[in-house]
Design an enzyme around this catalytic site. Structure first.
Site, mmCIF file in Angstrom:
data_model
loop_
_atom_site.group_PDB
_atom_site.id
_atom_site.type_symbol
_atom_site.label_atom_id
_atom_site.label_comp_id
_atom_site.label_asym_id
_atom_site.label_seq_id
_atom_site.Cartn_x
_atom_site.Cartn_y
_atom_site.Cartn_z
ATOM 1 N N ASP A 43 5.075 1.693 -1.204
ATOM 2 C CA ASP A 43 5.875 2.924 -1.205
ATOM 3 C C ASP A 43 7.343 2.597 -0.916
ATOM 4 O OD1 ASP A 43 3.726 4.561 -1.757
ATOM 5 O OD2 ASP A 43 3.249 4.938 0.343
ATOM 6 N N TYR A 71 -1.103 -5.483 6.956
ATOM 7 C CA TYR A 71 0.093 -4.669 7.189
ATOM 8 C C TYR A 71 0.400 -4.599 8.676
ATOM 9 C CZ TYR A 71 -0.885 -2.689 2.525
ATOM 10 O OH TYR A 71 -1.116 -2.521 1.185
ATOM 11 N N ASP A 85 3.804 10.474 5.793
ATOM 12 C CA ASP A 85 4.826 9.495 6.187
ATOM 13 C C ASP A 85 6.167 10.218 6.254
ATOM 14 O OD1 ASP A 85 5.645 9.880 3.565
ATOM 15 O OD2 ASP A 85 5.204 7.849 2.884
ATOM 16 N N ARG A 177 -1.135 5.350 4.999
ATOM 17 C CA ARG A 177 -0.685 6.710 5.329
ATOM 18 C C ARG A 177 -1.867 7.585 5.732
ATOM 19 N NH1 ARG A 177 1.801 9.393 0.543
ATOM 20 N NH2 ARG A 177 0.930 7.769 -0.765
#
Length: 224
Positions: A43, A71, A85, A177
């Site tokens: 993203d 991540y 987010d 997310r």
């Protein structure tokens, strides 16, 4: 022969606010090769490892996409956002003073192992040929089915309320997310993803990746 047409695998550290396609387009224009693609979207508000394949190596993209991802990032507790987010404004504010570190660590348990996850309504998944984020922006209700995926590790690395810092290792198709939103729901105070960095894809590490600036310099050095 242009080595980029023959095929190269490039490890790029995607900058904040760039789309994954921005990085692909920049590289395509620089190396003058039509076949350039990335192995898994990040993203715009995420940074980190983007695998970009050129030329004949674009046929390996699906193989890279299927690999496990790692991540790091932060979840801000005490509010939710429509996009899960910071692409949208926080709302539904709740107090977090009562949330303890024990509660935070315990709330990771339901999201570790094989889990079912509903993707965000603001995502690029297609329903009846349309991307669901387009339908969501039009205010249309979209029912997305939960998907089975694996979260090998969901580790809390630091707590600085309202922010909680984490490291996640997961299968492809995991929406961090959604994980942030579900985690906030589990704690009863809401939560949204406030920062995200992809640190690893399979055996590829972001520490070995080049920034776009470094790639441009190295390309110009090779072809100057």
């Amino acid at each position: 022969m242009n080595s980029f047409a023959e095929g190269r695998v490039l490890l790029i550290d995607k900058p904040l606010h760039w789309t994954s396609f921005d990085a692909v387009r920049k590289i395509r224009n620089l190396v003058k090769v039509k076949k350039v693609g990335h192995a898994g979207t990040l993203d715009p508000l995420a940074t980190g490892l983007l695998i970009i394949c050129t030329g004949k190596f674009t046929k390996n993209i699906n193989e890279y996409m299927a690999r496990e991802k790692e991540y790091t990032g932060s979840i801000t507790l005490g509010a939710t956002t429509p996009t899960y987010d910071l692409e949208s404004e926080p709302e539904n504010h709740q107090p977090v003073a009562h949330i303890t570190e024990e509660m935070i660590h315990a709330a990771t348990k339901p999201f570790t192992g094989e889990i079912m996850q509903v993707p965000p309504a603001h995502s690029a998944i297609k329903v009846d040929g349309k991307r669901v984020y387009e339908l969501a922006r039009q205010g249309k209700e979209v029912k997305l089915e939960p998907r089975k995926l694996t979260v090998t590790t969901f580790e809390i690395t630091s707590v600085e309320l309202p922010a909680v810092f984490f490291r996640v290792v997961c299968s492809t198709g995991t929406y961090i997310r959604s994980l942030a939103n579900d985690f906030g729901k589990e704690l009863g105070c809401g939560g949204y993803l406030s920062s995200l960095r992809r640190t690893k894809i399979g055996e590829f590490y972001v520490d070995d990746a080049m920034t776009m600036e470094e790639f441009k310099k190295s390309f110009e050095g090779e072809n100057g």
